[in-house]
Design a protein around this motif. Structure first.
Motif, PDB file in Angstrom:
ATOM      1  N   VAL A  63       0.269  -1.078   0.091  1.00  0.00           N
ATOM      2  CA  VAL A  63       0.391   0.008  -0.010  1.00  0.00           C
ATOM      3  C   VAL A  63       0.873   1.352   0.079  1.00  0.00           C
ATOM      4  O   VAL A  63       0.596   2.396  -0.491  1.00  0.00           O
ATOM      5  N   ALA A  64       2.445   1.420   1.349  1.00  0.00           N
ATOM      6  CA  ALA A  64       2.661   1.919   1.011  1.00  0.00           C
ATOM      7  C   ALA A  64       3.303   2.757  -0.734  1.00  0.00           C
ATOM      8  O   ALA A  64       3.817   4.485  -1.277  1.00  0.00           O
ATOM      9  N   GLU A  65       3.755   1.585  -1.474  1.00  0.00           N
ATOM     10  CA  GLU A  65       4.597   1.863  -2.739  1.00  0.00           C
ATOM     11  C   GLU A  65       3.896   2.430  -3.614  1.00  0.00           C
ATOM     12  O   GLU A  65       3.673   3.315  -4.011  1.00  0.00           O
ATOM     13  N   LEU A  66       2.392   2.618  -3.461  1.00  0.00           N
ATOM     14  CA  LEU A  66       0.696   2.684  -4.528  1.00  0.00           C
ATOM     15  C   LEU A  66       0.535   4.314  -3.816  1.00  0.00           C
ATOM     16  O   LEU A  66       0.268   5.156  -4.630  1.00  0.00           O
ATOM     17  N   GLU A  67       0.352   4.400  -2.676  1.00  0.00           N
ATOM     18  CA  GLU A  67       0.002   5.544  -2.314  1.00  0.00           C
ATOM     19  C   GLU A  67       1.770   6.367  -2.360  1.00  0.00           C
ATOM     20  O   GLU A  67       0.886   8.045  -2.975  1.00  0.00           O
ATOM     21  N   ASN A  68       2.431   6.107  -2.114  1.00  0.00           N
ATOM     22  CA  ASN A  68       3.852   7.282  -2.351  1.00  0.00           C
ATOM     23  C   ASN A  68       3.570   7.312  -4.351  1.00  0.00           C
ATOM     24  O   ASN A  68       3.732   8.705  -4.537  1.00  0.00           O
ATOM     25  N   LYS A  69       3.436   6.707  -4.796  1.00  0.00           N
ATOM     26  CA  LYS A  69       3.335   6.707  -6.060  1.00  0.00           C
ATOM     27  C   LYS A  69       1.856   8.105  -6.577  1.00  0.00           C
ATOM     28  O   LYS A  69       2.514   8.597  -7.694  1.00  0.00           O
ATOM     29  N   ILE A  70       0.708   7.601  -5.756  1.00  0.00           N
ATOM     30  CA  ILE A  70      -0.073   8.696  -6.445  1.00  0.00           C
ATOM     31  C   ILE A  70       0.457   9.959  -5.569  1.00  0.00           C
ATOM     32  O   ILE A  70       0.029  10.956  -6.291  1.00  0.00           O
ATOM     33  N   ASP A  71       0.954  10.327  -4.172  1.00  0.00           N
ATOM     34  CA  ASP A  71       1.825  11.412  -4.294  1.00  0.00           C
ATOM     35  C   ASP A  71       2.421  12.067  -5.403  1.00  0.00           C
ATOM     36  O   ASP A  71       2.633  13.206  -5.725  1.00  0.00           O
ATOM     37  N   GLU A  72       3.417  11.056  -5.602  1.00  0.00           N
ATOM     38  CA  GLU A  72       4.501  11.565  -7.065  1.00  0.00           C
ATOM     39  C   GLU A  72       3.421  12.229  -8.023  1.00  0.00           C
ATOM     40  O   GLU A  72       3.881  13.421  -8.429  1.00  0.00           O
ATOM     41  N   LEU A  73       2.439  11.545  -8.798  1.00  0.00           N
ATOM     42  CA  LEU A  73       1.807  11.900  -9.510  1.00  0.00           C
ATOM     43  C   LEU A  73       1.363  12.802  -9.139  1.00  0.00           C
ATOM     44  O   LEU A  73       0.897  14.311 -10.226  1.00  0.00           O
ATOM     45  N   ARG A  74       0.892  13.688  -7.804  1.00  0.00           N
ATOM     46  CA  ARG A  74      -0.081  14.624  -8.010  1.00  0.00           C
ATOM     47  C   ARG A  74       1.015  15.768  -8.415  1.00  0.00           C
ATOM     48  O   ARG A  74      -0.257  16.625  -8.181  1.00  0.00           O
ATOM     49  N   GLN A  75       1.853  15.395  -7.382  1.00  0.00           N
ATOM     50  CA  GLN A  75       3.058  16.539  -6.883  1.00  0.00           C
ATOM     51  C   GLN A  75       3.459  17.319  -8.321  1.00  0.00           C
ATOM     52  O   GLN A  75       3.325  18.080  -8.999  1.00  0.00           O
ATOM     53  N   MET A  76       3.065  16.311  -9.497  1.00  0.00           N
ATOM     54  CA  MET A  76       3.864  15.934 -10.579  1.00  0.00           C
ATOM     55  C   MET A  76       2.568  17.265 -11.604  1.00  0.00           C
ATOM     56  O   MET A  76       2.334  18.261 -12.199  1.00  0.00           O
ATOM     57  N   THR A  77       1.078  16.967 -11.370  1.00  0.00           N
ATOM     58  CA  THR A  77      -0.379  17.211 -11.801  1.00  0.00           C
ATOM     59  C   THR A  77       0.171  19.536 -11.465  1.00  0.00           C
ATOM     60  O   THR A  77      -0.039  19.928 -12.350  1.00  0.00           O
ATOM     61  N   ALA A  78       0.185  18.955  -9.961  1.00  0.00           N
ATOM     62  CA  ALA A  78       0.205  20.496  -9.500  1.00  0.00           C
ATOM     63  C   ALA A  78       1.609  21.464 -10.091  1.00  0.00           C
ATOM     64  O   ALA A  78       1.504  22.135 -10.214  1.00  0.00           O
ATOM     65  N   SER A  79       2.994  20.711 -10.209  1.00  0.00           N
ATOM     66  CA  SER A  79       4.019  21.482 -10.469  1.00  0.00           C
ATOM     67  C   SER A  79       4.069  21.721 -12.329  1.00  0.00           C
ATOM     68  O   SER A  79       4.527  23.018 -12.491  1.00  0.00           O
ATOM     69  N   GLU A  80       3.998  21.183 -13.004  1.00  0.00           N
ATOM     70  CA  GLU A  80       4.040  20.577 -14.128  1.00  0.00           C
ATOM     71  C   GLU A  80       2.711  21.024 -15.129  1.00  0.00           C
ATOM     72  O   GLU A  80       2.433  20.984 -15.802  1.00  0.00           O
ATOM     73  N   GLY A  81       1.551  20.227 -14.741  1.00  0.00           N
ATOM     74  CA  GLY A  81      -0.360  20.421 -14.546  1.00  0.00           C
ATOM     75  C   GLY A  81      -0.595  19.768 -16.175  1.00  0.00           C
ATOM     76  O   GLY A  81      -1.244  20.105 -16.662  1.00  0.00           O
ATOM     77  N   VAL A  82       0.113  18.499 -15.580  1.00  0.00           N
ATOM     78  CA  VAL A  82      -0.236  17.084 -16.586  1.00  0.00           C
ATOM     79  C   VAL A  82      -1.286  16.976 -15.909  1.00  0.00           C
ATOM     80  O   VAL A  82      -1.824  16.572 -14.669  1.00  0.00           O
ATOM     81  N   ASN A  83      -2.320  16.515 -17.111  1.00  0.00           N
ATOM     82  CA  ASN A  83      -3.870  16.080 -16.572  1.00  0.00           C
ATOM     83  C   ASN A  83      -3.825  14.229 -16.546  1.00  0.00           C
ATOM     84  O   ASN A  83      -3.251  13.878 -17.686  1.00  0.00           O
ATOM     85  N   ILE A  84      -3.143  13.507 -15.505  1.00  0.00           N
ATOM     86  CA  ILE A  84      -2.861  12.580 -15.200  1.00  0.00           C
ATOM     87  C   ILE A  84      -4.227  12.168 -14.183  1.00  0.00           C
ATOM     88  O   ILE A  84      -4.415  11.143 -13.485  1.00  0.00           O
ATOM     89  N   SER A  85      -5.599  12.458 -14.054  1.00  0.00           N
ATOM     90  CA  SER A  85      -6.494  12.738 -12.861  1.00  0.00           C
ATOM     91  C   SER A  85      -6.787  11.069 -13.431  1.00  0.00           C
ATOM     92  O   SER A  85      -7.188  10.135 -12.308  1.00  0.00           O
ATOM     93  N   ASP A  86      -6.750  10.137 -14.110  1.00  0.00           N
ATOM     94  CA  ASP A  86      -7.294   8.575 -14.268  1.00  0.00           C
ATOM     95  C   ASP A  86      -6.054   8.037 -14.127  1.00  0.00           C
ATOM     96  O   ASP A  86      -6.898   6.826 -13.238  1.00  0.00           O
ATOM     97  N   GLU A  87      -4.522   7.844 -13.951  1.00  0.00           N
ATOM     98  CA  GLU A  87      -4.164   7.500 -13.745  1.00  0.00           C
ATOM     99  C   GLU A  87      -4.288   7.607 -11.987  1.00  0.00           C
ATOM    100  O   GLU A  87      -4.027   6.062 -11.413  1.00  0.00           O
ATOM    101  N   ILE A  88      -4.154   8.638 -11.986  1.00  0.00           N
ATOM    102  CA  ILE A  88      -4.294   8.915 -10.106  1.00  0.00           C
ATOM    103  C   ILE A  88      -5.135   8.238  -9.723  1.00  0.00           C
ATOM    104  O   ILE A  88      -5.166   6.898  -8.282  1.00  0.00           O
ATOM    105  N   SER A  89      -6.645   8.288  -9.929  1.00  0.00           N
ATOM    106  CA  SER A  89      -8.502   7.192  -9.468  1.00  0.00           C
ATOM    107  C   SER A  89      -7.680   5.561  -9.515  1.00  0.00           C
ATOM    108  O   SER A  89      -7.989   5.107  -8.570  1.00  0.00           O
ATOM    109  N   ARG A  90      -6.953   5.531 -11.359  1.00  0.00           N
ATOM    110  CA  ARG A  90      -6.740   3.724 -11.071  1.00  0.00           C
ATOM    111  C   ARG A  90      -6.081   3.492  -9.845  1.00  0.00           C
ATOM    112  O   ARG A  90      -6.461   2.674  -9.457  1.00  0.00           O
TER     113      ARG A  90
END
Length: 318
Positions: free
Chosen positions: A11-38
């Motif tokens: 679970v830790a690995e998955l949640e850390n990955k989710i946090d990384e994607l959210r940070q990427m979305t915030a900093s780079e404006g990349v829309n990866i909400s589908d991947e985050i939801s999955r």
């Protein structure tokens, strides 16, 4: 920052990955909400799977999790107008045991708890929740105060056991614990005890000999810690997981044996995942049990409470 236990690594690995994607979305404006939801759905499923089949040794880890809500968290959330009372009027103030007067859902009560502390500073201040004799004598004083003014007593238990130091033994640790248990069994008012984390040895029983003993779903309650048990029986602390299995220290086992009266459900992933919901759920359970006890007369309360504990382990022949 959320702390993960060893068995929560997937679970830790998955949640850390989710946090990384959210940070990427915030900093780079990349829309990866589908991947985050999955990944969020996958992490939730993995968490549910893990917590649906916890072993006793894993429940020990959850019960001891540093981010679980502690006694003072329950008191702050559930008790209004709380006035702390200090000292045993004999020797000193013991901060491992906290208590005082307050209102639970508008009703005056006496509340007592063992407090472990939330960080290094508070853990040292509260001696990691391990009380000395003066802590139990303070609890006795508060319970007698409750008896005098006919106030219900609510206790929140979270301790690995009483302090085993020479200073505590010199001041009568065993006697203080025995007197606390005796007081629990003899006060003419409702006493509801809730094991919120670790209920260890006589240090827990001293505050948990109540009319109703409630226990959080992932809490533990045992005469001895798995580590100490394995050191005594097998001379090997590495056998702690085997000891945890043998001790039958989970809420589910203890409910089956009649040691506790009610299991309080925790959020998926343990109380540390959502302390607010955990405390609210516990508060509802305590309110229901207290309402059921209010109609009992004092003599009946004492008689049934004593019989309840005398009956534990009693074997009758045909």
């Amino acid at each position: 920052m959320r702390q993960f236990l060893d068995f929560e690594k997937p679970v830790a690995e998955l949640e850390n990955k989710i946090d990384e994607l959210r940070q990427m979305t915030a900093s780079e404006g990349v829309n990866i909400s589908d991947e985050i939801s999955r990944l969020s759905v996958k992490a939730e499923k993995q968490l549910r799977l893990l917590y649906s089949k916890l072993s006793p040794s894993q429940k020990v880890q959850v019960a001891r999790h540093a981010q679980r809500p502690h006694a003072l968290d329950y008191i702050r959330s559930l008790i209004s107008d709380f006035t702390p009372l200090a000292g045993d009027r004999q020797f000193a103030e013991d901060k491992a045991v906290v208590g005082g007067l307050g209102r639970f859902e508008g009703q005056p009560v006496v509340v007592i708890g063992t407090e472990r502390g939330a960080d290094l500073e508070t853990r040292l201040a509260h001696n990691f929740g391990m009380a000395r004799p003066e802590g139990y004598r303070k609890a006795i004083r508060l319970m007698k105060l409750a008896a005098r003014f006919r106030l219900p007593v609510l206790t929140f238990v979270d301790t690995s056991g009483a302090w085993p130091g020479i200073d505590a033994e010199a001041r009568g640790q065993a006697e203080a614990i025995a007197r606390a248990i005796e007081t629990c069994l003899s006060i003419p008012v409702p006493l509801i005890a809730t094991v919120i984390g670790e209920g260890g040895s006589g240090g827990a029983v001293a505050l948990a000999s109540g009319d109703r003993v409630l226990m959080l779903e992932n809490a533990i309650y045992s005469v001895i810690s798995p580590e100490a048990c394995s050191s005594i029986l097998w001379r090997d602390p590495k056998q702690a997981s085997t000891a945890a299995e043998s001790l039958r220290l989970t809420a589910q086992d203890l409910k089956k044996f009649g040691i506790i009266d009610r299991i309080i459900q925790e959020p998926v992933g343990g109380a540390q995942r959502d302390p607010e919901i955990t405390i609210t759920t516990a508060g509802r359970a305590i309110a229901e049990e207290l309402a059921a006890l209010q109609a009992e007369n004092p003599k009946g309360l004492i008689s049934r409470r004593r019989e309840k504990f005398l009956a534990i382990g009693r074997v009758t022949g045909e």
